[in-house]
Scaffold this active site. Structure first.
Site, PDB file in Angstrom:
ATOM      1  CE  LYS A   1      60.387  18.077  72.009  1.00 15.34           C
ATOM      2  NZ  LYS A   1      61.028  16.891  72.601  1.00 15.34           N
TER       3      LYS A   1
ATOM      4  NE  ARG B   1      55.082   9.129  76.917  1.00 11.76           N
ATOM      5  CZ  ARG B   1      56.255   8.716  77.381  1.00 11.76           C
ATOM      6  NH1 ARG B   1      56.327   8.072  78.535  1.00 11.76           N
ATOM      7  NH2 ARG B   1      57.353   8.934  76.693  1.00 11.76           N
TER       8      ARG B   1
HETATM    9  N1  BES Z   1      58.251  14.129  69.842  1.00 12.91           N
HETATM   10  C1  BES Z   1      59.100  13.747  70.911  1.00 12.91           C
HETATM   11  C2  BES Z   1      59.992  12.552  70.568  1.00 12.91           C
HETATM   12  C3  BES Z   1      61.139  12.830  69.625  1.00 12.91           C
HETATM   13  C4  BES Z   1      62.279  13.452  70.088  1.00 12.91           C
HETATM   14  C5  BES Z   1      61.115  12.386  68.347  1.00 12.91           C
HETATM   15  C6  BES Z   1      63.349  13.665  69.252  1.00 12.91           C
HETATM   16  C7  BES Z   1      62.196  12.575  67.503  1.00 12.91           C
HETATM   17  C8  BES Z   1      63.303  13.225  67.947  1.00 12.91           C
HETATM   18  C9  BES Z   1      58.280  13.360  72.129  1.00 12.91           C
HETATM   19  O1  BES Z   1      57.110  14.064  72.293  1.00 12.91           O
HETATM   20  C10 BES Z   1      59.121  13.617  73.319  1.00 12.91           C
HETATM   21  O2  BES Z   1      59.433  14.749  73.545  1.00 12.91           O
HETATM   22  N2  BES Z   1      59.480  12.575  74.060  1.00 12.91           N
HETATM   23  C11 BES Z   1      60.308  12.714  75.190  1.00 12.91           C
HETATM   24  C12 BES Z   1      59.784  11.811  76.270  1.00 12.91           C
HETATM   25  C13 BES Z   1      60.458  12.017  77.610  1.00 12.91           C
HETATM   26  C14 BES Z   1      60.042  13.346  78.174  1.00 12.91           C
HETATM   27  C15 BES Z   1      60.060  10.887  78.511  1.00 12.91           C
HETATM   28  C16 BES Z   1      61.724  12.305  74.792  1.00 12.91           C
HETATM   29  O3  BES Z   1      61.884  11.350  74.041  1.00 12.91           O
HETATM   30  O4  BES Z   1      62.652  13.001  75.214  1.00 12.91           O
HETATM   31 MN    MN Z   2      57.407  15.869  73.365  1.00 10.83          MN
END
Ligand code: BES
Ligand code: MN
Ligand code: ZN
Length: 507
Positions: A268, A342
């Protein structure tokens, strides 16, 4: 927080020698001949007190009123949402006022639900996070608001029941906030498991914790893949609340327990990455629900499952393109290591089937896409079962912990197809919250299942940064509605008074 409930008229409240009195005033003017009623009538008459929810008027040492500090707060028509707004504003204004006790009194007899709303709002607004603040922090010595007395004219049994439910729920919400707020180095998978084990000291709660070896033996290849880049060992937590008959089908709750989400190799960006300490808010909400269940003793069985680990980049970390075998036997191509929630959930959902649940509900900070879709107002709700969806929506409305149903059409699953495994862990950017839910749905079979995406609602960012404790309120309300009306027998060891009465309650 200690909560007490009293039947008290406005005239009696006038004489209450308390450090602070908060008077909740609904539309219309109270007509008593005591000093407080007179003050209210005058303040309203002269336009200095508006009864719109959240409007405040403060006084000190008011003539004829025994309380040292006095705050008058409008609650509009007295609906729970208005009471919540008013109490949040007033307690927020009072909580840094070197005050240890507060009496909250309704000027007019409230609806029972308004009593619950007042308790929950007071508890939520009085909560202060201190766990990782140093001992020398300036305000440590100042008294903290620790006792709240609710004074209600014409107290009814129904209002008492709402009070008890709210106090029990507030305890659960507090626990969820506390664990979600703790930084990742103070809330490791091991520490979450210890917190769950501590809950098992309460009556009717059992806890079992699995480590990496047991999880590998079970065959949870997706969960293991996420954990393999971290120095912190994974934990799989299994909680049980036995309030129903032995053998009665339980409701199973599954909470995402990513104690920190760096994204893994699909790293990230730096801004706001600290907020990924909240990525175990689903797990924290499961702990909080169990805390509330111990208090409220509904007659039903509940199982809580938490796959807990960190998602880290490392030489051993899972890589984009790696294919793993989940507990269900389905192979998964991990195209993006940041779609890790997931992966840990799918194995926990497969595992959940062994309990033959009457309902299976997962709670997860799953997608940024859900934040974009619904913001921080409503959690995303997905359900394979209409009755379950309706029950959860209704519980959310009642608890003022809202959710909104989103679709699960099979066409949304198209993007999860891949040439290299049974399923990919990501689809394209469109409808990201839905495609994540479609991925999970592959692992629940025919069970009545719901998924709550709490990515937008579990915490607040910015200067108010902190966990909200959502959706503990929604879940507790749902579980109580599923249970019989009467609570399970009180645990003799605790000598707890029956629900209601003037008993002290902690939250
Ligand atoms: N924990 C995150 C989701 C999240 C992001 C929650 C920002 C709250 C604020 C999750 O694990 C994630 O990173 N999801 C990705 C999925 C994508 C790679 C398909 C996302 O939402 O960017
Ligand atoms: Mn994530
Ligand atoms: Zn995550």
């Amino acid at each position: 927080m200690d909560f007490q409930l009293q039947s008290l008229s406005l005239a009696q409240a006038t004489k209450a020698r308390v450090p602070a009195l908060l008077v909740l005033v609904a539309d219309g003017v109270p007509s008593g001949d005591d000093a407080l009623s007179a003050l209210l009538a005058r303040a309203i008459g002269e336009g200095d007190l508006k009864t719109d929810a959240g409007k405040l008027l403060s006084a000190y040492g008011a003539t004829g009123i025994a309380a040292r500090r006095l705050v008058l707060a409008g609650i509009g028509d007295g609906a729970p949402a208005q009471v919540r707004k008013a109490v949040t504003a007033a307690v927020g204004a009072l909580k840094n006022a070197s005050l240890d006790a507060l009496t909250v009194c309704f000027a007019q007899a409230p609806a029972p639900l308004a009593v619950g709303a007042a308790v929950r709002a007071a508890a939520e607004s009085a909560y202060v996070y201190t766990t990782t603040k140093g001992p020398s922090a300036g305000d440590q010595a100042a008294p903290r608001l620790s006792r709240i007395t609710l004074a209600v004219p014409g107290l009814t049994a129904e209002a008492k029941a709402e009070f008890d439910q709210a106090v029990g729920t507030a305890q659960g919400i507090r626990m969820a906030r506390e664990w979600a707020n703790r930084p990742a180095n103070h809330a490791t998978p091991r520490q979450l498991a210890e917190a769950a084990k501590a809950l098992a000291k309460l009556p009717r709660i059992d806890c079992q914790v699995l480590g990496p070896k047991e999880v590998a033996k079970l065959g949870m290849g997706a969960f293991l893949a996420v954990a393999q880049g971290s120095e912190q060992e994974l934990r799989f937590i299994e909680l049980r609340y036995n309030g129903g008959a032995k053998g009665e089908a339980p409701v199973v709750l599954v909470g995402k327990g990513i104690t920190f989400d760096t994204g893994g190799i699909s790293l990230k960006p730096a801004p706001e990455m600290d907020e990924m300490k909240f990525d175990m808010s689903g797990a924290a909400s499961v702990l909080g629900v169990f805390r509330a269940l111990a208090e409220l003793r509904p007659r039903l069985n509940v199982v809580g499952l938490v796959p807990a680990c960190e998602n880290m980049p490392d030489g051993r970390a899972v890589k984009p393109g790696d294919v793993v075998t989940s507990l269900s036997g389905q192979t998964i191509e991990i195209l993006n290591t940041d779609a890790e929630g997931r992966l840990v959930l799918c194995d926990a959902l497969t595992y959940a089937a062994r309990f033959k649940p009457r309902a299976l509900i997962d709670i997860a900070t799953l997608t940024g896409a859900c934040v974009i879709a619904l913001g921080g107002v409503r959690s995303g709700l997905f359900a394979s079962d209409d009755a379950l969806a309706t029950a959860l929506q209704a519980a959310g409305e009642q608890a003022q912990d809202l959710c909104w149903r989103l679709p699960l059409d099979d066409d949304y699953a198209e993007g999860l197809k891949t040439n290299f495994a049974d399923v990919a862990n990501v689809a394209g950017r469109p409808a990201g919250a839905v495609t994540a839910a479609k991925f999970l749905q592959r692992f629940v079979g025919d069970l009545p299942w719901a998924h709550l995406d709490i990515a937008g609602t579990a915490w607040k960012g910015g200067t108010a940064k902190g966990a909200t404790g959502r959706p503990v309120g929604l879940l507790v309300q749902y579980l109580l509605a599923q249970a019989g009306a009467e609570p399970a027998a009180p645990a003799s060891a605790r000598g707890r008074k029956p629900a209601g009465g003037k008993g002290k309650r902690r939250a």
